[in-house]
Design an enzyme around this catalytic site. Structure first.
Site, PDB file in Angstrom:
ATOM      1  N   LYS A  16       0.857  -1.190   0.000  1.00 36.98           N
ATOM      2  CA  LYS A  16       0.000   0.000   0.000  1.00 36.98           C
ATOM      3  C   LYS A  16       0.886   1.229   0.000  1.00 36.98           C
ATOM      4  CE  LYS A  16       0.902   1.363   4.395  1.00 36.98           C
ATOM      5  NZ  LYS A  16       1.562   2.662   4.752  1.00 36.98           N
ATOM      6  N   ASP A 143      -2.433  -1.673  10.488  1.00 37.23           N
ATOM      7  CA  ASP A 143      -2.656  -1.651   9.046  1.00 37.23           C
ATOM      8  C   ASP A 143      -3.239  -2.958   8.503  1.00 37.23           C
ATOM      9  OD1 ASP A 143      -1.586   0.862   9.067  1.00 37.23           O
ATOM     10  OD2 ASP A 143       0.293   0.325   8.083  1.00 37.23           O
TER      11      ASP A 143
END
Length: 294
Positions: A16, A143
């Site tokens: 990401k 995350d």
């Protein structure tokens, strides 16, 4: 309990980038409140080769042997899932580590999410509903829940409160640089704390200076909304990263920003040819570079 384990499975764990990251405050327990925009990317990516084994428990090997210890987040994810569900199959997992470590790309969190998906898909009646699986993922790492989603998301809290983002980047090409520089996330937070000793939590969401709309709805009217609260402290300690950001802008990027706590950088190009030339230039300079067209 019924379950299904394939003979061998290769899992791909993408990464990401954060196109926006604002530290809005610090909780009494020391955790930092964030407002950030996560965007998933297919590359760079790790691969996990999962093979069923006799008995129970997970044995991990890795292309980087120093990551094979019990503190690896893959092992933590396995143990957390086993404790929550009672599903504890014997597994051998080999991790081919391609996402740079300490680059702000979420490689460890992505690996953890990949093994959680595998376990949940194999657990039969012991499988968790998505909400319960996401709650479990939060306990493993802030995350990790994002990597159980599909698509961009705004995150608040410590990064675990996720809302899908209506992000339209059609026509843009994203370039990601992964310089051989390691930035410790705990160090980055400590450096930010030292530079902001009296910061108070700010609930106001940032606004686009162009259209005065919420930052969550105005992409891609201005790629200059790219922002990262860590940059001023990280760039001070790692000037090479500032130089790379400036080089991206010189090569035609509409905007560039550091991802996470560094050291990776990402940039949006309106012209694909400019992006391709930039990637070639950085690779010739021995800086790993990737691009993704939307």
């Amino acid at each position: 309990m019924t379950s299904t384990l394939p003979q061998q499975r290769t899992l791909t764990a993408g990464c990401k980038v954060n196109l926006y990251l604002d530290i809005t405050g610090v909780r009494p327990n020391g955790y930092h409140e964030l407002h950030t925009l996560f965007v998933p990317l297919a590359e760079p990516a790790d691969t996990l080769t999962v093979t069923p084994a006799e008995g129970s428990g997970l044995r991990l090997t890795c292309s980087r042997p120093e990551l094979e210890g019990p503190d690896n987040i893959i092992i933590k994810a396995y143990e957390a899932f086993a404790e929550a569900t009672g599903f504890r199959p014997g597994l051998r997992v080999h991790l081919d580590k391609r996402i740079p470590f300490g680059a702000g790309l979420g490689g460890g969190s992505s690996d953890a999410a990949a093994i959680l998906r595998y376990l949940n898909n194999s657990a039969g009646q012991a499988a968790l509903e998505h909400t319960a699986l996401s709650a479990l993922a939060t306990r493993i790492g802030a995350d990790v829940p994002f990597f159980l989603m599909d698509g961009p998301a705004w995150a608040t809290g410590i990064g675990e409160e996720l809302v899908p983002a209506e992000l339209d980047l059609a026509g843009f090409t994203l370039v990601v640089l992964c310089p051989d520089i390691h930035v410790s996330t705990p160090w980055a937070y400590a450096a930010w704390d030292a530079a902001h000793p009296a910061t108070q939590k700010n609930e106001k969401r940032p606004e686009c200076l162009t259209c005065a709309a919420s930052a969550g709805k105005c992409f891609p009217c201005s790629a200059f909304l790219l922002h990262n609260s860590f940059e001023h402290v990280v760039f001070g300690a790692f000037p090479k990263l500032r130089q790379l950001k400036e080089a991206l802008l010189r090569q035609g990027a509409a905007g560039a920003v550091m991802s996470g706590s560094g050291s990776s950088l990402c940039a949006l190009f309106r012209n694909r040819q400019d992006a391709e030339r930039a990637v070639l230039t950085f690779r010739q300079e021995q800086v790993p570079a990737f691009f993704h067209s939307f």
